[in-house]
Design an enzyme around this catalytic site. Structure first.
Site, mmCIF file in Angstrom:
data_model
loop_
_atom_site.group_PDB
_atom_site.id
_atom_site.type_symbol
_atom_site.label_atom_id
_atom_site.label_comp_id
_atom_site.label_asym_id
_atom_site.label_seq_id
_atom_site.Cartn_x
_atom_site.Cartn_y
_atom_site.Cartn_z
ATOM 1 N N THR A 86 0.906 3.289 -117.838
ATOM 2 C CA THR A 86 2.066 2.425 -118.074
ATOM 3 C C THR A 86 2.512 1.812 -116.756
ATOM 4 O OG1 THR A 86 2.704 3.794 -119.930
ATOM 5 C CG2 THR A 86 4.421 2.367 -119.009
ATOM 6 N N GLY A 134 -2.180 1.249 -101.693
ATOM 7 C CA GLY A 134 -3.335 0.711 -100.976
ATOM 8 C C GLY A 134 -4.503 1.686 -100.989
ATOM 9 N N ASN A 164 -4.979 -0.987 -88.504
ATOM 10 C CA ASN A 164 -3.609 -0.481 -88.513
ATOM 11 C C ASN A 164 -3.188 0.159 -87.196
ATOM 12 O OD1 ASN A 164 -5.689 1.136 -89.951
ATOM 13 N ND2 ASN A 164 -4.201 2.762 -89.674
ATOM 14 N N CYS A 187 -0.935 8.657 -91.012
ATOM 15 C CA CYS A 187 -1.640 9.632 -91.837
ATOM 16 C C CYS A 187 -2.346 10.675 -90.997
ATOM 17 C CB CYS A 187 -2.651 8.906 -92.716
ATOM 18 S SG CYS A 187 -2.110 7.246 -93.130
ATOM 19 N N ALA A 222 2.340 -2.743 -101.124
ATOM 20 C CA ALA A 222 3.663 -3.378 -101.017
ATOM 21 C C ALA A 222 4.488 -2.869 -99.843
ATOM 22 C CB ALA A 222 4.441 -3.167 -102.322
ATOM 23 N N HIS A 223 4.348 -1.573 -99.511
ATOM 24 C CA HIS A 223 5.295 -1.022 -98.531
ATOM 25 C C HIS A 223 5.023 -1.442 -97.087
ATOM 26 C CE1 HIS A 223 3.265 2.570 -96.597
ATOM 27 N NE2 HIS A 223 2.462 2.433 -97.641
HETATM 28 C C1 LIG Z 1 -1.131 1.858 -95.073
HETATM 29 C C2 LIG Z 1 -2.551 1.489 -95.171
HETATM 30 C C3 LIG Z 1 -3.337 1.879 -96.268
HETATM 31 C C4 LIG Z 1 -2.816 2.773 -97.355
HETATM 32 O O1 LIG Z 1 -1.854 2.164 -98.152
HETATM 33 P P1 LIG Z 1 -0.879 3.113 -99.013
HETATM 34 O O2 LIG Z 1 -0.160 2.170 -99.911
HETATM 35 O O3 LIG Z 1 0.026 3.779 -98.016
HETATM 36 O O4 LIG Z 1 -1.740 4.069 -99.728
HETATM 37 C C5 LIG Z 1 -4.652 1.473 -96.322
HETATM 38 N N1 LIG Z 1 -5.170 0.712 -95.350
HETATM 39 C C6 LIG Z 1 -4.474 0.316 -94.283
HETATM 40 C C7 LIG Z 1 -5.105 -0.541 -93.260
HETATM 41 C C8 LIG Z 1 -3.142 0.693 -94.156
HETATM 42 O O5 LIG Z 1 -2.447 0.313 -93.078
#
Ligand SMILES: *Cc1c(COP(=O)(O)O)cnc(C)c1O
Length: 390
Positions: free
Chosen positions: A237, A71, A151, A325, A200-201
Site C-alpha cells: 500500500t 534509496g 556521497n 552509514c 527523498a530525504h
Molecule cells: C543516502 C544514499 C543512499 C541511500 O538512500 P536511503 O534513502 O537513505 O536508503 C544511497 N546512495 C547514496 C549515494 C546515498 O547518498
C-alpha cells in the site's frame, strides 16, 4: 549555543512547504489509493501528481517512475532483479569501488550467489577511467552500476559516457543518483541510463521514501511481490503522505536547482579557502572540477578525524567522517582509500556538506572553532609536520 548542521549529504530537514503538503494525508485524506470511493481516488490522484513531479526532476515520463521505500531499496532492486533476470546471458556485473554500501553490499550478496563483480578503480579526483570500464566488459557482462555523484567526496562521474559504452555492448546500466538529485541536472534521456535510484530525504523530503526510474521497455522484475500497486512493479500500500512530500520536494528541487547549486558552490569554496587560509596542512580530498556543489571533504593532517568530530559536536557543529552509514565503524573510508589517500590521512579526514539552510555566518563560526580545536589536537598529537609523515 549556535547550532550548525554541515551534514546535508547524510540527510536534510524537511522543508515547511513539503511538510504542509504531507499532513492532510495522515488524517482527513487517509484513503487507500486502491479503493474506489472518493478519498481513495483522491489519494490515487495525489500519487499521480507526485509521480509527474519526480519524473520532471529527471526528465522521465511519469510511467517510468516507481516509488520505493528508500534509496537503498531502489539500489537493491536494480541490482538484484537485473542480475537474476539476465542470469541466463551471463553472471558478470561491473561497478566501482566507491559506491554507496546499498550497491556494494548488494554486489557482495550477489557474489555469494555465484555472480562475479568487477569493482572499477577511481583516479585521485574520484572519477572512473572510461577505458578501464570498456576493457572490463566481457561476453558475460549483464549489468553496470555507476553512481552519478559520490556521497563522501562529491565526485561526479561521466555517467553519460559510461552508459553509452554499456549500450554499445547491450548491457543494462543503472546509476545511483541519490546525491545528484537537486544538486546537478539530471536528464535520463540525455544520460541514456536504464535505471536510476532516488531518495527523498536527500532533497528536503521525508526519510523512508525513494523512487526508481526504469526506462520504458526495460521489463525489470519486481523485488517486492504482492498487490498490483505501482503499475505492478512494486507491491505494498502506497505511503501517500510521503509520496506527496517527495513530489513537492522534487518540484522545489527542480525549480531551484541552478540557484541552489550556485549558492552552494560559492559557500563551499569560501569555506575551503577560509579553512586553508587559517589552518596549515589541510588538503581537499578529490578533485574540484567535477564535484557536488556542497561537498568539502578535508584532510586535517596529524590529527584524528573522530576527535575533531566530537569536539566540533561540543561546539554545536554537526559533520561526519564519511558516509553516515559507516561512520559508526572505525574502518577507514573505502571511498578515500580507493582515491589513494594514505590511511593516516583518511583518519584525519572530515566531510562537511553544505545545504539550503547554511549561512556564511555558520561557516565563519565553524572555521573559528576548527582553528581552536585543530591547534589543541595537534599540540597533543604524537605526530606532526616537524616529527614526521607528510
Ligand atoms: C543516502 C544514499 C543512499 C541511500 O538512500 P536511503 O534513502 O537513505 O536508503 C544511497 N546512495 C547514496 C549515494 C546515498 O547518498
Amino acid at each position: 549555543m549556535r547550532k550548525v548542521y554541515l551534514d546535508y549529504s547524510a540527510t536534510t530537514p524537511v522543508k515547511q512547504e513539503v511538510l504542509d503538503e504531507m499532513i492532510p494525508y495522515f488524517t482527513e485524506k487517509f484513503g487507500n489509493p486502491s479503493s474506489l470511493y472518493e478519498i481513495g481516488a483522491e489519494a490515487k490522484e495525489t500519487i499521480m501528481k507526485a509521480r509527474e513531479q519526480v519524473a520532471q526532476l529527471i526528465g522521465a515520463k511519469p510511467q517510468e517512475v516507481v516509488f520505493t521505500s528508500c534509496g537503498s531499496e531502489s539500489d537493491n532492486w536494480a541490482l538484484t532483479s537485473a542480475a537474476h533476470w539476465k542470469r541466463a546471458q551471463g553472471n558478470h556485473i561491473i561497478t566501482t569501488k566507491i559506491e554507496h554500501h546499498a550497491v556494494l553490499h548488494t554486489c557482495q550478496a550477489l557474489e555469494k550467489e555465484g555472480f562475479s563483480v568487477t569493482y572499477l578503480n577511481v583516479k585521485p579526483d574520484g572519477r572512473i577511467d572510461l577505458q578501464e570500464l570498456a576493457d572490463a566488459i566481457t561476453e558475460k557482462t549483464i549489468l553496470i552500476s555507476i553512481m552519478m555523484v559520490n556521497n563522501e567526496m562529491g565526485a561526479i562521474q561521466p555517467v553519460k559516457e559510461a552508459a553509452a559504452i554499456a549500450k554499445k555492448h547491450g548491457v543494462l546500466f543503472h546509476t545511483d543518483a541519490v546525491q545528484a538529485a537537486g544538486n546537478v541536472p539530471i536528464d535520463v534521456e540525455e544520460l541514456g541510463v536504464d535505471m536510476l535510484s532516488l531518495s527523498a530525504h536527500k532533497i528536503y523530503g521525508p526519510k523512508g521514501i525513494g523512487a526508481m526510474y526504469i526506462r520504458r521497455g526495460v521489463a525489470l522484475p519486481p523485488l517486492i511481490h504482492g498487490g498490483a500497486q505501482e503499475m505492478k512493479k512494486r507491491a505494498g500500500t502506497e505511503n501517500v503522505p510521503y509520496i506527496a512530500g517527495f513530489g513537492k520536494a522534487a518540484e522545489i528541487a527542480r525549480r531551484q536547482l541552478a540557484e541552489h547549486a550556485e549558492r552552494l558552490t560559492e559557500l563551499r569554496d569560501y569555506f575551503i579557502s577560509q579553512v586553508q587560509k587559517n589552518i596549515p596542512y589541510v588538503d581537499v580530498n578529490g578533485g574540484m572540477e567535477h564535484r557536488h556543489p556542497g561537498n568539502a571533504n578535508l584532510a586535517f593532517n596529524f590529527i584524528e578525524g573522530e576527535s575533531l568530530l566530537l569536539m566540533l559536536d561540543y561546539y554545536g557543529i554537526s559533520v561526519s567522517t564519511g558516509s553516515a552509514c559507516s561512520s559508526k565503524s572505525l574502518e577507514p573510508s573505502h571511498v578515500l582509500a580507493a582515491l589513494g589517500v594514505p590511511v593516516e590521512k583518511i583518519h584525519g579526514s572530515l566531510r562537511f556538506t553544505i545545504g539550503d539552510f547554511t549561512t556564511k555566518e555558520d561557516l565563519d563560526y565553524t572555521v573559528e572553532c576548527l582553528v581552536k580545536i585543530v591547534e589543541k589536537l595537534r599540540a597533543l598529537s604524537p605526530i606532526s609536520a616537524e616529527k614526521g609523515w607528510n
